[in-house]
Design a protein around this motif. Structure first.
Motif, PDB file in Angstrom:
ATOM      1  N   LEU A 137      41.344  42.863  46.204  1.00  0.00           N
ATOM      2  CA  LEU A 137      41.354  42.791  44.751  1.00  0.00           C
ATOM      3  C   LEU A 137      42.602  43.542  44.299  1.00  0.00           C
ATOM      4  CD1 LEU A 137      39.924  42.079  42.042  1.00  0.00           C
ATOM      5  CD2 LEU A 137      38.715  44.264  42.248  1.00  0.00           C
ATOM      6  N   TYR A 176      37.454  49.132  37.174  1.00  0.00           N
ATOM      7  CA  TYR A 176      36.935  47.980  37.915  1.00  0.00           C
ATOM      8  C   TYR A 176      35.457  48.228  38.232  1.00  0.00           C
ATOM      9  CZ  TYR A 176      41.468  45.781  39.125  1.00  0.00           C
ATOM     10  OH  TYR A 176      42.680  45.140  39.103  1.00  0.00           O
ATOM     11  N   VAL A 178      32.733  45.971  40.459  1.00  0.00           N
ATOM     12  CA  VAL A 178      32.805  44.822  41.355  1.00  0.00           C
ATOM     13  C   VAL A 178      31.475  44.609  42.076  1.00  0.00           C
ATOM     14  CG1 VAL A 178      34.058  43.811  43.303  1.00  0.00           C
ATOM     15  CG2 VAL A 178      35.238  45.384  41.753  1.00  0.00           C
ATOM     16  N   TRP A 180      30.391  42.734  45.389  1.00  0.00           N
ATOM     17  CA  TRP A 180      30.927  42.108  46.599  1.00  0.00           C
ATOM     18  C   TRP A 180      29.788  41.581  47.447  1.00  0.00           C
ATOM     19  CZ3 TRP A 180      34.478  39.857  49.352  1.00  0.00           C
ATOM     20  CH2 TRP A 180      34.479  39.908  50.741  1.00  0.00           C
ATOM     21  N   VAL A 197      32.941  37.265  44.957  1.00  0.00           N
ATOM     22  CA  VAL A 197      33.276  38.429  44.138  1.00  0.00           C
ATOM     23  C   VAL A 197      33.002  38.143  42.674  1.00  0.00           C
ATOM     24  CG1 VAL A 197      35.112  39.999  43.392  1.00  0.00           C
ATOM     25  CG2 VAL A 197      35.101  39.132  45.746  1.00  0.00           C
ATOM     26  N   ALA A 199      33.794  40.397  39.277  1.00  0.00           N
ATOM     27  CA  ALA A 199      34.524  41.608  38.915  1.00  0.00           C
ATOM     28  C   ALA A 199      34.663  41.733  37.402  1.00  0.00           C
ATOM     29  CB  ALA A 199      35.899  41.618  39.566  1.00  0.00           C
TER      30      ALA A 199
END
Length: 254
Positions: A137, A176, A178, A180, A197, A199
């Motif tokens: 990322l 950020y 996120v 995953w 992902v 985000a």
């Protein structure tokens, strides 16, 4: 006679459905167990909840090691609750390995940042770090800084540009958050399910369940590399821009 029989059958079917609905109860669709575990949230959305793994506590890099030699401690600077990249020390990565998780991380480029394009505060988070790459990322100053869109902040490098660009000006903290989902592999090494992902960048969705084609490569096409749990890596890119800083890094295993 035939028409009478058809009408009778239709009426009977309707009555049967009505009777079935009348016999149904609200309790029939209620689920009581298992009861979700209690988690105490942070005071703000940026603060770690009670079940989080704290990857940077503002004091030291005890959860990190040098990528070039994982037997050595991470060589970046920690001062006043902030990590600053040390390009000479190279990349750093977590001691622990992870599969699926929720990650919170904050980063900042200096207010007096110089350079342009990819040479303007370039770094990255490898959400799952292989010895020779992984899934990145991108971190870079994209505030009025022209570059290829699948290499700007919030992109899954060289694969998915961000949906929008919600970056704040240099000198301000960027956030950020996120989700995953690691790829899974069959016994022969082929992909069973791709990595994905989601985000948020400063609270704005920039990747919406984006599916990775494989590793994120600087040159060439994505590769398929079978693996299990992997560490998270922060990149010391080595461009001439002023150092990037990080703070408030935590993770929840999913």
């Amino acid at each position: 006679m035939k028409q009478f029989l058809l009408s009778f059958i239709c009426i009977a079917a309707i009555c049967s459905c009505v009777n079935a609905q009348q016999k149904a109860r609200p309790e029939d669709t209620e689920v009581w167990k298992p009861v979700p575990a209690m988690v105490t949230p942070g005071k703000t959305s940026a603060d770690a909840p009670s079940d989080a793994v704290i990857l940077f506590n503002g004091k030291d890099l005890s959860q990190w090691v040098s990528t070039s030699d994982t037997t050595k401690p991470a060589g970046w600077l920690v001062q006043k609750g902030v990590i600053t990249v040390n390009k000479k020390a190279g990349d750093i990565q977590t001691k622990a390995s992870f599969t699926d998780y929720q990650l919170h991380l904050e980063w900042k480029v200096p207010k007096n940042i110089t350079g342009k394009g990819q040479a303007r505060g370039n770094s990255g988070i490898f959400l799952a770090a292989l010895p020779d790459g992984g899934y990145e990322l991108q971190i870079i100053d994209s505030y009025h800084n022209e570059t290829y869109v699948n290499g700007q902040a919030g992109s899954l490098y060289k694969q998915h540009p961000p949906l929008v660009n919600p970056i704040r000006p240099p000198g301000e903290w960027q956030v950020y958050d996120v989700i995953w989902t690691a790829p899974r592999f069959n016994a022969d090494g082929s992909v069973k399910s791709a990595g994905k992902v989601t985000a948020f960048f400063n609270g704005v969705v920039v990747q919406n369940n984006a599916e990775l084609k494989g590793t994120t490569e600087y040159i060439g096409q994505p590769r398929t590399v079978s693996h299990g749990p992997l560490p998270i890596r922060l990149q010391a890119h080595g461009d001439p821009s002023e150092p990037i800083s990080f703070r408030n890094i935590w993770l929840r295993n999913l």
